[in-house]
Write an enzyme that holds these catalytic residues in place. Sequence first.
Site, short mmCIF file in Angstrom:
data_model
loop_
_atom_site.label_atom_id
_atom_site.label_comp_id
_atom_site.label_asym_id
_atom_site.label_seq_id
_atom_site.Cartn_x
_atom_site.Cartn_y
_atom_site.Cartn_z
N SER A 261 -28.10 11.33 94.76
CA SER A 261 -29.16 11.19 95.76
C SER A 261 -28.56 11.13 97.15
O SER A 261 -27.64 10.34 97.41
CB SER A 261 -29.95 9.91 95.50
OG SER A 261 -30.79 10.09 94.41
N HIS B 118 -34.80 6.97 99.93
CA HIS B 118 -34.74 6.00 98.83
C HIS B 118 -33.36 5.37 98.71
O HIS B 118 -33.21 4.34 98.05
CB HIS B 118 -35.26 6.59 97.51
CG HIS B 118 -34.36 7.52 96.77
ND1 HIS B 118 -34.46 8.89 96.84
CD2 HIS B 118 -33.34 7.28 95.91
CE1 HIS B 118 -33.55 9.44 96.06
NE2 HIS B 118 -32.86 8.49 95.49
N ASP C 161 -37.64 12.84 102.05
CA ASP C 161 -36.78 11.76 101.53
C ASP C 161 -35.44 11.68 102.27
O ASP C 161 -34.40 12.06 101.74
CB ASP C 161 -36.57 11.99 100.03
CG ASP C 161 -36.08 10.73 99.32
OD1 ASP C 161 -35.63 9.80 100.01
OD2 ASP C 161 -36.15 10.68 98.08
N1 ARG Z 1 -35.92 9.84 91.13
C1 ARG Z 1 -35.03 9.63 92.23
C2 ARG Z 1 -33.63 9.42 91.75
O1 ARG Z 1 -33.40 8.76 90.76
C3 ARG Z 1 -35.37 8.43 93.02
C4 ARG Z 1 -36.64 8.52 93.70
C5 ARG Z 1 -37.00 7.23 94.36
N2 ARG Z 1 -38.40 7.27 94.62
C6 ARG Z 1 -39.31 6.56 93.94
N3 ARG Z 1 -40.56 6.88 94.11
N4 ARG Z 1 -39.00 5.57 93.14
O2 ARG Z 1 -32.69 9.84 92.40
#
Ligand code: ARG
Length: 716
Positions: free
Chosen positions: A651, A84, A224
Site C-alpha cells: 500500500s 489509509h 487514497d
Molecule cells: N484493502 C486495502 C489494503 O489492505 C486497505 C484499504 C483501507 N481502506 C478501508 N476502507 N479499510 O491495502
Amino acid sequence: MKKILALAAAALLTIPALADEGMWLLPLLQKMNGKALQEAGCKLTPEQIYSINNTSLKDAIIHFGGGCTGEIISGEGLIVTNHHCGYSSIQSLSTPEHNYLMDGYWAMSREGELPCRGLTVTFLKSMTDVTDILAKVEAKAAKGGDEKAVEEALRAKAQELTAEAEKANPNCTAQISSFYNGNVQYLIVSKVYRDIRFVGAPPASVGKFGGETDNWMWPRHTGDFSMFRVYAGADNEPADYSPENKPYRPANYLKISLAGTQEGDYAMIMGYPGRTQRFQTAAQLKQMLATNRIAIDARTVRQDLMWEAMCADPDVQLKYASKYASSANGWKKWQGEELAFEKLDIIGREERKEAAFMDWVGAKKKRQAAYGNALEKIASYVEGSSEASKAVTLLTEVPYRIELVGMASRFSNAVNRVLRNGESLGNDALEQGLAAVQRSYRDYVVDLDRKEAVALLEYYRKKADPAQYLQGLGGDFATLDIPAYVDELFDKSVFTSYEKLEAAMKSDDNKEIYENDPALKLQQSIISAVMALYPKVYEGADKLEEGSKEFAAGLLEWEKGKPSYPDANSTMRLTYGHVLPYSPKDAILYRHYTTLAGVMEKEDPTNPEFIVPARLKELYEKGDFGQYTDAADGKVHTCFLTNNDITGGNSGSPVLNAKGELIGLAFDGNWESMSSDVMFEPDLQRCICVDIRYVLFLVEKLGGARHIIDEIDLVK
Ligand code: ARG
C-alpha cells in the site's frame, strides 16, 4: 454489435501473458529478470532500479511506518503514500475542533507541517546474500553433533555480521532476514528516520471514498493518498524531533509523469509486500481458512457494535475510525479469500501440484532423501496443532478484544518489565505503566467497550470448548451471569479511565488496588487459557520448520532454471507488468480506469461512505481540472488497474512507467482474486492504483496547495 463485443472479448483474452507474477528480489533482478524486464518494455536497466554503489530508484522508496510503502517525490523529502497508510497518524493529530481526518488538511508552510509521534520511515541501503557464510558456520558447528551449539554458532555469526555492517554504515541498522522458508539469508542494511511530519491529505470522504463497501473492489474511485515529509538533523542524518531539524535532502526522488496510461503500457511497482503464502501446502492452507473463519465471525460481533456507535456519534466516529478500518480490512479480505478459494479451486490445484511434486521426488533416490518427507512433516504438525491454534485465535479475537483487557495488559506488561529488574511497584514502574496506556485513552469510549464486553464474552461462551473455558472469574464460566459480571468489572476496575487509573496508582494502597483489579484478573485468566494451549500449538514446530524448508528447496529444484522469487516478508521487492483491464465474470468486461464522473455517480448523501464534498462537485461541474486531465478523453482519471503482483504492505507503493516516473500509487487488490497471497491469477488478478494526476488535481484544486505542485518535478 455482437461483432464488436466478440472482438473486445477476444482482445481481452489475447492479452499477452507477459511478466506479471513475481515479487522479485532486487539484488537478483539482472540474473532473474534482466531480459524479461526489457521485453516487457522497461527502459531502465536493473542497475538503475537497484544499485548499492550508485543512486538508483530504490533510494526514493521507503518503508512507511513499518506496514506500508511510501516514496520521496521532491528534493526536500516530501513523501507520498496512501491515505489509509497515513490514517492512524492523521487520526492521532485530529480533534473534534481540528478534524484533519474528516475535513482534510494542507500545511501552507513548513511551520504548518505537524510532527507525527512514533512514526518512522526506513530507507534501504543494501541487501547482501549471506547464506553461504552462515551455511559454513553451521556445517562446522554441526560436526560436534550438538544442536544447541549449532544454534549458538549461528547466532554469534549473525551478530558479528550485523555489528560489522552497522560499524561500516553509520546511523544504519542491520538485520538478517530469511527467505524461501529458511533456505536463503540476506543481510539487510537500512536507515530509519524518526522526525516525520504530516503535510496534507484530502478529507476522508475523498481519501477513503467508498469506505468498506468499495474496499477490495473494482471499479474504484478512491483518492487514497496522503503526504508527509522526512526531517533530519543538520547533517541530514536521522534525528529525534526538533524544531531545528531540516527537511531531508534525499539521494534520489521520483519525477511525476502527467502523461497517463494506456491499456498495455508497461508498469512496475517497488515496495514492501508484507506476507504471502505461496510456499504453503494444502494442509496449511486449509488450516489458514479455518482460523480466518473464526476471526471473521468474531469480528462481526464487535464491528457491528462499533459501527452502530460510530454512526450515532461523531466523537465516537473519530475515536474509532482507525480501529474500525483495520479490523474491517482483514475481516473483508478473509471473506473474499474464502470465496476465491472455493471458486478458483485453490486447494484442489495445490493438492494436484503437490501430487506432481511427489511424483518428481519419487523418481530419484536422492530427491526422496532430501524432500520425500517434507509434506508429511508439515501435515503432521498441522494436524497436531490445529485445534489448539484455533482455540488461541478464538481467545485473541474474542475476550482479548475487550479494550479494558488491552489496557490492563499494556499497563501490566510495562510494569512487569520494570519489576523484572528487581524493583517493587515503585514510582518508576508506575510511571512506565501509565505512559504505556495514556495515549490509548484518547481513543477510548468506555460505554461502547462495556457493551462489547458483554457481547464478546457471550459469544466466547457459545463458541469455546467448555473444557477450556476461562477460569477464575468468580464461579463457573458456564453459568456466569455475564451482564452482571461485566457491570461489576467496569464499575470496579480502575482501568476504565486514565484519571481513575492515575489516581489509584498514586494512592497509598496502589499495590493492593492493582493486584485485585478485575480487569487485570480477566486479562490473567485469558493469558492462562492461552498458555494452557501453547504446548499443543508449538508441539512439532521444529518439524514444521524442517518440512517447510525442505518443501521450498524441493520446489526450487523442481523448477530449476525458471526465475523464482520468495514469499513476501516485508523486504523491498519489484513487480512488473502492464496496465490491463479484466473480465470478472462471464460477459462482463471491466475497463482499466475510472473517472471523476464515477465519483458523482456513486454519490449518496445518506451513506457516510459515499459523501462527495461540495467543493469537489463544484470543480467537477465547472470542469476546473487544470493540467490533470487525460489527453485522450479530456477527463480526470481517478484509478487504474495493472497486473502487478502485490499484497498488503505494498500500500502506497509507487506505480512507475517504463522510465521510472511516477504514474500512480498502488492501494488495493481486487475481489475476484482475493486468494492472490497463495496463488497468482494471471487473468483475474489486478492491482488497484490511484492515478497520480487525480492526486495532484486534489492537492491543487481541492486542497488549494499549489506550493506542493511547485515543489515536485512534473514530466509533461
Ligand atoms: N484493502 C486495502 C489494503 O489492505 C486497505 C484499504 C483501507 N481502506 C478501508 N476502507 N479499510 O491495502
